[in-house]
Structures are given as structure tokens and as C-alpha cells.
Design a protein around this motif. Sequence first.
Motif, PDB file in Angstrom:
ATOM      1  N   HIS A  85       0.844  -1.197   0.000  1.00 43.11           N
ATOM      2  CA  HIS A  85       0.000   0.000   0.000  1.00 43.11           C
ATOM      3  C   HIS A  85       0.882   1.251   0.000  1.00 43.11           C
ATOM      4  O   HIS A  85       0.657   2.181  -0.781  1.00 43.11           O
ATOM      5  N   MET A  96       0.205  15.358  -4.071  1.00 44.19           N
ATOM      6  CA  MET A  96      -0.907  15.818  -3.227  1.00 44.19           C
ATOM      7  C   MET A  96      -0.390  16.595  -2.020  1.00 44.19           C
ATOM      8  O   MET A  96      -1.118  16.869  -1.086  1.00 44.19           O
ATOM      9  N   ALA A 230     -11.261   8.525  -8.493  1.00 46.49           N
ATOM     10  CA  ALA A 230     -11.498   9.185  -7.195  1.00 46.49           C
ATOM     11  C   ALA A 230     -11.527  10.703  -7.299  1.00 46.49           C
ATOM     12  O   ALA A 230     -12.052  11.373  -6.428  1.00 46.49           O
ATOM     13  N   SER A 231     -10.966  11.247  -8.382  1.00 49.52           N
ATOM     14  CA  SER A 231     -10.714  12.688  -8.388  1.00 49.52           C
ATOM     15  C   SER A 231     -11.949  13.548  -8.611  1.00 49.52           C
ATOM     16  O   SER A 231     -12.038  14.646  -8.072  1.00 49.52           O
ATOM     17  N   ASN A 234     -16.738  12.706  -6.541  1.00 45.81           N
ATOM     18  CA  ASN A 234     -16.971  13.088  -5.137  1.00 45.81           C
ATOM     19  C   ASN A 234     -16.736  14.574  -4.922  1.00 45.81           C
ATOM     20  O   ASN A 234     -17.475  15.241  -4.192  1.00 45.81           O
ATOM     21  N   THR A 235     -15.705  15.093  -5.564  1.00 46.71           N
ATOM     22  CA  THR A 235     -15.404  16.520  -5.392  1.00 46.71           C
ATOM     23  C   THR A 235     -16.524  17.370  -5.990  1.00 46.71           C
ATOM     24  O   THR A 235     -16.907  18.405  -5.419  1.00 46.71           O
ATOM     25  N   GLN A 238     -19.445  17.189  -3.554  1.00 47.90           N
ATOM     26  CA  GLN A 238     -19.152  17.872  -2.286  1.00 47.90           C
ATOM     27  C   GLN A 238     -19.089  19.386  -2.495  1.00 47.90           C
ATOM     28  O   GLN A 238     -19.523  20.160  -1.651  1.00 47.90           O
ATOM     29  N   PRO A 277     -19.666  11.309   1.145  1.00 43.16           N
ATOM     30  CA  PRO A 277     -19.716   9.893   1.525  1.00 43.16           C
ATOM     31  C   PRO A 277     -20.305   9.773   2.924  1.00 43.16           C
ATOM     32  O   PRO A 277     -19.585   9.771   3.920  1.00 43.16           O
ATOM     33  N   VAL A 280     -18.831   5.110   4.915  1.00 46.08           N
ATOM     34  CA  VAL A 280     -17.611   4.487   4.370  1.00 46.08           C
ATOM     35  C   VAL A 280     -17.677   3.021   4.804  1.00 46.08           C
ATOM     36  O   VAL A 280     -17.665   2.722   5.997  1.00 46.08           O
ATOM     37  N   CYS A 340      -8.464   9.730   2.649  1.00 46.82           N
ATOM     38  CA  CYS A 340      -8.441  10.288   1.294  1.00 46.82           C
ATOM     39  C   CYS A 340      -7.108  10.958   0.974  1.00 46.82           C
ATOM     40  O   CYS A 340      -6.684  11.894   1.641  1.00 46.82           O
ATOM     41  N   LEU A 341      -6.504  10.472  -0.105  1.00 48.25           N
ATOM     42  CA  LEU A 341      -5.209  11.009  -0.535  1.00 48.25           C
ATOM     43  C   LEU A 341      -5.368  12.403  -1.136  1.00 48.25           C
ATOM     44  O   LEU A 341      -4.439  13.206  -1.108  1.00 48.25           O
TER      45      LEU A 341
HETATM   46  C1  HEM Z   1     -14.580  16.247  -1.639  1.00 49.69           C
HETATM   47  C2  HEM Z   1     -14.063  15.287  -2.364  1.00 49.69           C
HETATM   48  C3  HEM Z   1     -13.612  13.950  -1.826  1.00 49.69           C
HETATM   49  C4  HEM Z   1     -14.136  13.195  -0.822  1.00 49.69           C
HETATM   50  C5  HEM Z   1     -15.336  13.512   0.053  1.00 49.69           C
HETATM   51  C6  HEM Z   1     -13.305  12.008  -0.724  1.00 49.69           C
HETATM   52  C7  HEM Z   1     -13.495  10.992   0.196  1.00 49.69           C
HETATM   53  C8  HEM Z   1     -12.732   9.843   0.240  1.00 49.69           C
HETATM   54  C9  HEM Z   1     -13.008   8.733   1.105  1.00 49.69           C
HETATM   55  C10 HEM Z   1     -14.151   8.648   2.103  1.00 49.69           C
HETATM   56  C11 HEM Z   1     -12.070   7.784   0.860  1.00 49.69           C
HETATM   57  C12 HEM Z   1     -12.039   6.377   1.444  1.00 49.69           C
HETATM   58  C13 HEM Z   1     -11.141   6.243   2.617  1.00 49.69           C
HETATM   59  C14 HEM Z   1     -11.246   4.888   3.257  1.00 49.69           C
HETATM   60  O1  HEM Z   1     -11.467   3.855   2.576  1.00 49.69           O
HETATM   61  O2  HEM Z   1     -11.123   4.843   4.484  1.00 49.69           O
HETATM   62  C15 HEM Z   1     -11.182   8.306  -0.158  1.00 49.69           C
HETATM   63  C16 HEM Z   1     -10.081   7.633  -0.662  1.00 49.69           C
HETATM   64  C17 HEM Z   1      -9.288   8.120  -1.674  1.00 49.69           C
HETATM   65  N1  HEM Z   1      -9.400   9.331  -2.297  1.00 49.69           N
HETATM   66 FE1  HEM Z   1     -10.783  10.764  -1.919  1.00 49.69          FE
HETATM   67  N2  HEM Z   1     -12.319  12.087  -1.662  1.00 49.69           N
HETATM   68  C18 HEM Z   1     -12.451  13.256  -2.349  1.00 49.69           C
HETATM   69  C19 HEM Z   1     -11.637  13.736  -3.354  1.00 49.69           C
HETATM   70  C20 HEM Z   1     -10.515  13.126  -3.829  1.00 49.69           C
HETATM   71  C21 HEM Z   1      -9.628  13.656  -4.829  1.00 49.69           C
HETATM   72  C22 HEM Z   1      -9.753  15.048  -5.458  1.00 49.69           C
HETATM   73  C23 HEM Z   1      -8.669  12.721  -5.058  1.00 49.69           C
HETATM   74  C24 HEM Z   1      -7.496  12.738  -5.999  1.00 49.69           C
HETATM   75  C25 HEM Z   1      -7.175  13.705  -6.816  1.00 49.69           C
HETATM   76  C26 HEM Z   1      -8.943  11.593  -4.187  1.00 49.69           C
HETATM   77  C27 HEM Z   1      -8.190  10.450  -4.122  1.00 49.69           C
HETATM   78  C28 HEM Z   1      -8.423   9.410  -3.262  1.00 49.69           C
HETATM   79  C29 HEM Z   1      -7.622   8.188  -3.248  1.00 49.69           C
HETATM   80  C30 HEM Z   1      -6.464   7.873  -4.176  1.00 49.69           C
HETATM   81  C31 HEM Z   1      -8.164   7.391  -2.245  1.00 49.69           C
HETATM   82  C32 HEM Z   1      -7.664   6.004  -1.823  1.00 49.69           C
HETATM   83  C33 HEM Z   1      -6.606   6.165  -0.740  1.00 49.69           C
HETATM   84  C34 HEM Z   1      -6.035   4.865  -0.225  1.00 49.69           C
HETATM   85  O3  HEM Z   1      -6.714   3.823  -0.265  1.00 49.69           O
HETATM   86  O4  HEM Z   1      -4.877   4.876   0.237  1.00 49.69           O
HETATM   87  N3  HEM Z   1     -10.068  11.877  -3.457  1.00 49.69           N
HETATM   88  N4  HEM Z   1     -11.613   9.564  -0.515  1.00 49.69           N
END
Ligand code: HEM
Length: 398
Positions: A85, A96, A230-231, A234-235, A238, A277, A280, A340-341
Motif C-alpha cells: 500500500h 498531493m 477518485a478525483s 466526489n469533489t 461535495q 460519503p 464508508v 483520502c489522498l
Molecule cells: C470532496 C471530495 C472527496 C471526498 C469527500 C473524498 C473521500 C474519500 C473517502 C471517504 C475515501 C475512502 C477512505 C477509506 O477507505 O477509508 C477516499 C479515498 C481516496 N481518495 Fe478521496 N475524496 C475526495 C476527493 C478526492 C480527490 C480530489 C482525489 C485525488 C485527486 C482523491 C483520491 C483518493 C484516493 C487515491 C483514495 C484512496 C486512498 C487509499 O486507499 O490509500 N479523493 N476519498
Amino acid sequence: MSTLHAFDPFAPDSPSHTGGSADGASLVQGDYGYAVLDFDLATKVLRDTRFINAALTLMEQFGITDGPVHDFRAKSLIMAEGPRHMRLRTPLARFMGPTTVEDIRAVLRGILEDIDPGKDAAGPVDFHAAVDQKIPARVYCHLAGAPAEDAPVVASLSARTLALLQRDPSLTESILKAYDELFDYLGDLIARKRQAGLGDDMLSFLIRQEAEGKLTSEELLSEATAMLEASSVNTAHQTGLVVWTLLRDRAAWARLVEDQSLIPAAVVEACRLYPRPGIVSKIASVDIELDGTVIPAGSDVHVAVWSANRDPERFAQPNAFDLDRERNQPLTFSTGLHGCLGQSLAKVEMEEVVRYLLNHYPHARVVENGTDIGHAGGRWLVGSLAVDLNPSTTATTS
Ligand code: HEM
């Protein structure tokens, strides 16, 4: 632990339960598996790596049990643990960090000036379609070194792949098709970039990592896919929720107009109250004792982020929007090693949208007729967000 028959963890505006433990229980059980309700227990679960991401199980429940999409998910960043990981997360985390993300503010201002939702507006505009849905995909293109013209495709691919989290098995075919298209799009983009010459963007960096033997070609595609899916979606949602919350709280909005240093606090507080979200979901990888209950291996454990974010034991007057809230660290972006990365980037995107509105349309108002905001499968959804950007002008001219 208790069983609350009427309790639905997927309904984040339940009249019967607004936040925190329910009838003294932090952990409840129902047809859905287990739901974690209060802030402390939610934090504990999210930080415990024995609870693994539920996305692969969800795919399998949809009948996607083998093939390239299943294979991608099984080996993806969110399913990886331990050193693997870290090996997958580190190259992405490089893009980031605070400095890189701060640099994106200038890019965002350019994108917002370019989009200018008010330029042809003779009345309310759908701010969600005009702005929220456009920004994150444009930012992904900037990060990945893709042409800005690709943004609509990126936005659509992110929305259609992550539709998985809507928990609607009728979407299986469309999700599989979207992943196929996403792999094709990225394969083609990687080939185009190799041909045109690599730059200093994230995708070029990953391509170099592959050339240096630090990532396999499968991992290169997997990393790029994880970031793309992911990018955006959700953004986008939100951002809509943040704008909707702030524009309706006129006292808070007036303070923001006076003092823009409050923007980051306002964004976090809106994300606390309306987390895209709301849930989760995790799976217990082994038997785990939690709050006096043994959760059997393989159980669904849904962390009710919306409930934790409104836990009265953690947030005083949890249902109030409070710009001055101290220690405001909701779980909207999760926490722990898989937190969240992209959260710093997402916050900067939302902050710049709010700043743009304050600078250009300080009198903007939400128009209820034409606004459609609700939730499904535990996720807050913005269907449309009607905003009158220049209410006084509209009133005079109409
Ligand atoms: C407001 C917008 C966003 C929300 C609410 C959000 C929320 C989350 C949540 C709840 C998770 C899951 C964490 C878990 O499993 O415990 C996550 C994972 C992740 N998010 Fe976001 N996210 C957002 C925007 C983004 C953006 C803009 C990016 C990248 C440009 C991103 C990249 C990722 C990645 C790569 C993961 C997986 C991390 C891992 O497993 O190590 N997210 N996000």
C-alpha cells in the motif's frame, strides 16, 4: 450493541437519529451488517487496518467476480495493505503535498475565470452543471498532463465507474463498460504522452517510474485509474453541497464576504454537516472485537460518517453550522492509512469556488425551485443547484 429495526444507516437525514450513538449504542446491527455511529468508534474502525475497503466485495456482490475490472480492483491502492500500500500510495502522494496543491490555486482561478457561470446568465444557473461538475475533471487533466478538452470524458468516467458505490446491481453492465472505456482512455493517454515527450506532471512521473522498474505496467494503469475515478465525482458533489450550505446561511455568508480568511473553516464545516460519503463501508478481514462485540470475519461494517460528524459528544450543537467551531476534524475524508489522498486538493478546489463566488457574485442566492439535493445509498447527491448569481440585477430586469 443493539438492533434498531427502524434504523437505516444509509439515510443520513433520518428523523429518528441525527447523530452519535443511538439509545446509548455506538455499534448497531441490522440486515445491512453493522453500523458504527459515534465519532470515537468510527475513528477507531477507520484506523484499524483489519477493516478493509468494501469495494471489491461490492463488485463481487454485483456478479463481477473475475476479469480485468475485478482484477484491477483486487490489486488497486484501496485494497492494498502494508508495504505494498505504501509503495503504491507514495508516488501519488508526491503530487498531493501542500506545495503542489497550493500551486493549483492559480490554475483553479484561471479555470473559474474561463468557465464564468454568469457570463450568459439572464436568470438562475445550474451551478452544479456549470461549475461543480467541471472543476475537478479540469484539475485532474492539469495534474495528469492531459489536454483540458478531455475534461468532460474524465468527469463522465469518474461518475460512471464510482456509480458502484450507489449499491444498485442494475448498474453492473454500465459500470463494466465504463471501466473498459477508462482503461482504453488512459492507455491511449499514456501512449500519447510517451510519443509527445514526458513532462513534470503526475502521469509522466508514473510513466518514468515504470521505465525505472519501480512500477509494473499493470500498476501504472492501476495508479492512473485510481486517481481518475477518485478525483472527480466526489469533489463535484461535495462542492455543490458546500455552496448550497453556505449560500443558504446568510449570516455565515455575510461574514465570509467581510473576511475571506474564514473560507477554509466554512468549507470544513459544510463538509461536516453534509458529507458526500455519508457511509464508508469496510469488511472485517478477521474476527475483530469492537466495543464488546466480536465482529465475525467477512462482516459488512458501515462507518456512518454522517452520524459521527454530528456526534454531540464530539461536536457541540452538532446540527448547527458554526464557523468558529474548534478542533473541527470531521470524518468526511475518512482517516487512517487509507484516508483520502486527495483531501488537501479537494479542499483547495472547494475553497477557490467559494472565493470566486465571494469575489464575483457576493449577492448570489440559492433558488429552491430548480435545486435537487438528496441522498441515495448513504451518499449525498446533488442533482441540480439553481443559483441566482446576481439577484438584484435579475429582479430589476425581470
Ligand atoms: C470532496 C471530495 C472527496 C471526498 C469527500 C473524498 C473521500 C474519500 C473517502 C471517504 C475515501 C475512502 C477512505 C477509506 O477507505 O477509508 C477516499 C479515498 C481516496 N481518495 Fe478521496 N475524496 C475526495 C476527493 C478526492 C480527490 C480530489 C482525489 C485525488 C485527486 C482523491 C483520491 C483518493 C484516493 C487515491 C483514495 C484512496 C486512498 C487509499 O486507499 O490509500 N479523493 N476519498
